[in-house]
Enzyme design. Structure first.
Site, PDB file in Angstrom:
ATOM      1  N   GLU A 122      52.258  45.038  54.859  1.00  0.00           N
ATOM      2  CA  GLU A 122      51.012  44.867  54.098  1.00  0.00           C
ATOM      3  C   GLU A 122      50.563  46.211  53.503  1.00  0.00           C
ATOM      4  OE1 GLU A 122      46.415  43.323  54.980  1.00  0.00           O
ATOM      5  OE2 GLU A 122      47.744  43.912  56.626  1.00  0.00           O
ATOM      6  N   LYS A 159      46.297  36.986  49.122  1.00  0.00           N
ATOM      7  CA  LYS A 159      45.792  36.526  50.418  1.00  0.00           C
ATOM      8  C   LYS A 159      44.606  35.591  50.238  1.00  0.00           C
ATOM      9  CE  LYS A 159      44.284  38.295  54.933  1.00  0.00           C
ATOM     10  NZ  LYS A 159      43.949  39.508  55.707  1.00  0.00           N
ATOM     11  N   CYS A 197      48.577  39.564  57.137  1.00  0.00           N
ATOM     12  CA  CYS A 197      47.738  39.995  58.265  1.00  0.00           C
ATOM     13  C   CYS A 197      47.339  38.800  59.122  1.00  0.00           C
ATOM     14  CB  CYS A 197      46.522  40.762  57.738  1.00  0.00           C
ATOM     15  SG  CYS A 197      45.555  41.588  59.026  1.00  0.00           S
TER      16      CYS A 197
END
Length: 528
Positions: free
Chosen positions: A287, A350, A403
């Site tokens: 990430e 995301k 994440c």
């Protein structure tokens, strides 16, 4: 058993600060059953102790605070690592570290406590006697499960350290998640603990003690079934795919320093091209691994294209921005797939953002307190649009998870979307140092693999990076805070699991059924 009965009886009669301290201690010890320690017997000891103490608490507020204190101790001990992030910029934010460590558990504990209290309040019409104790503990297990399911959904949800995750390093037990999911694993763990508690209940008849052990015996049979599933497991790998996961272990304090960005990029390139016995087909970075706006940096993309294996891809996280007609900027936490020419082949933004990490709820209210800078240095990320699996050359359909998107069981396969062939989780756990947080994050991601019957590929900046098969077994990994690469094959996905078809419905329905049956039985007894 008389001596044990005496000890348990005295513990049940504790009051005041001694009772409160015992509950907090039991909850804190339950956290030791989670990653990285995995002292799983503590799950039965502590949850059994809670159920015995709750059985003596009645149906009033004393019952609520019995579970609340236990859960508060559990969340404080299990989530202490959240405060470490505030020391990355200690001069500005260290003073705020008690908020997540001591403050957030005040909210989280209300979910299991409220679930247990309501279940016993609504369904608990039995008082005293052997049958009353049995139903009381079954109600408590059902209430805890419902409360934790709500914790996973309310206010964007935070299903971290579910009780069932104590089994995340025990593949034979984990196989139950392929049928009933993590919340179902919560429930069966609580029921097994209830069996031990009932067997140790003071004054119970010998026959009742043996009958109570049927609950943990049922749990053991389910574990045996998991072991048999593993014995017949498929070990096939996707042909023509060889992965390289790059783990540079860049400290969060250094990650965004302007003078170090180029060095960090060069380090990851060097790791990507280091010699190996087998040439990788796909290279994966963590990430925000690329510390530049990659979609606006054509020269950089072309340079990175030179390290992309023929016919493969470089998959990496980076920040992306866009502007509307009025010039307003929107920022995304994204995953990019680059091909050999440096062209962006696929992008994922995301969707499920971290409150207080990637955006600040109620920013207008919290700005006067100086808290607006907590989220991305004062800039809120925006959620991406829901989309199906990514098409990346040479790979099965990819379900990206950035994440903590990997901690949500019911968000992995949104309804109506094509099924993926692999879960790809990129993350940066450097915020939390060498604490239990990264281990717990990895444990949660492993459970997603079992629930979905899909292989998991996980690349973390500081670790733990790993390839996990659809049974939750680690194929290859690199430990926390180590620099290096993980090379390995991609396991083949399994057919859709029962959990994929049913989700959490069986666990929640069973919990509601326990409450309903107890209400019916209670009413009949009142009529009699």
């Amino acid at each position: 058993m008389s001596r044990i009965d005496g000890v348990i009886g005295r513990l049940q009669r504790l009051s005041g600060w001694r009772r409160h301290a015992l509950l907090l201690l039991l909850g804190a010890l339950l956290a030791a059953a989670q990653a990285p320690l995995y002292v799983w017997p503590l799950a039965f000891v502590t949850l059994g102790g809670l159920l015995l103490l709750d059985a003596a608490a009645g149906r009033g507020w004393r019952s609520f605070f019995t579970t609340y204190l236990f859960a508060y101790g559990y969340f404080v001990a299990g989530l202490y690592w959240m405060g470490i992030a505030f020391f990355v910029d200690a001069a500005r934010y260290a003073w705020l570290s008690p908020l997540p460590v001591l403050g957030l558990p005040l909210l989280l504990a209300a979910f299991p406590a409220g679930g247990v209290w309501l279940a016993c309040r609504i369904g608990g019409r039995h008082r005293g006697g052997g049958h009353g104790a049995v139903w009381r503990m079954l109600l408590a297990a059902a209430g805890w499960t419902i409360g934790e399911w709500l914790r996973s959904h309310v206010l964007t949800g935070f299903p971290w350290n579910l009780v069932g995750y104590v089994w995340a390093d025990h593949p034979a037990v984990m196989q139950m998640a392929s049928v009933i999911g993590s919340h179902g694993l919560d429930l069966v763990t609580l029921l097994a603990a209830a069996g031990f508690a009932l067997a140790l209940r003071p004054g119970a008849a010998r026959r009742a003690r043996f009958a109570a052990l049927l609950l943990p015996a049922g749990f053991a049979l389910a574990v045996l079934g998991g072991a048999l599933r593993l014995a017949a497991a498929n070990h096939d790998m996707v042909p023509g795919v060889w992965l390289r996961l790059v783990q540079p272990s860049i400290a969060q304090t250094a990650k965004w320093q302007d003078e170090l960005r180029q060095r960090h990029l060069q380090q990851q390139v060097a790791l990507s091209i280091q010699p190996a016995e087998r040439t990788p087909t796909h290279i994966i970075w963590a990430e925000t691994a690329i510390p530049y706006l990659i979609d606006e940096a054509g020269t950089l993309r072309q340079a990175l294209g030179h390290i992309v294996p023929p016919g493969g891809a470089l998959i990496a996280g980076a920040i992306r921005r866009s502007f509307d007609a009025a010039g307003h900027m929107t920022v995304y936490n994204s995953l990019f797939a680059l091909n050999g020419t440096g062209t962006i082949a696929s992008v994922y933004d995301k969707v499920h953002l971290v409150p207080f990490g990637e955006y600040l709820p109620l920013r207008d209210w919290l700005h006067p307190l100086g808290l607006d800078a907590l989220a991305a240095s004062g800039i809120d990320f925006s959620p991406g649009a829901e989309s199906g699996p990514l098409a990346i050359a040479g790979l099965p359909p990819v379900r990206p998870l950035i994440c903590y998107e990997a901690i949500f069981p019911d968000e992995i396969a949104p309804a109506g979307q094509m099924r993926a062939g692999v879960l790809l989780n990129i993350t940066n756990d450097a915020w939390f140092g060498r604490s239990s947080g990264p281990y717990q994050h990895f444990a949660s991601a492993r459970m997603r693999a079992v629930e979905q019957g899909l292989p998991l590929v996980r690349d973390a900046n500081t670790g733990i990076s790993a390839i996990v098969d659809p049974y939750g077994r680690i194929v290859a990994s690199l430990g926390l805070d180590r620099i290096g690469v993980v090379d390995g094959p991609l396991p083949v996905a399994l057919p859709p699991t029962l959990y994929v078809r049913w989700g959490d419905i069986p666990a929640i329905l069973f919990s509601l059924l326990v409450i309903f049956v107890n209400i019916v039985i209670g009413r009949r007894r009142i009529k009699d």
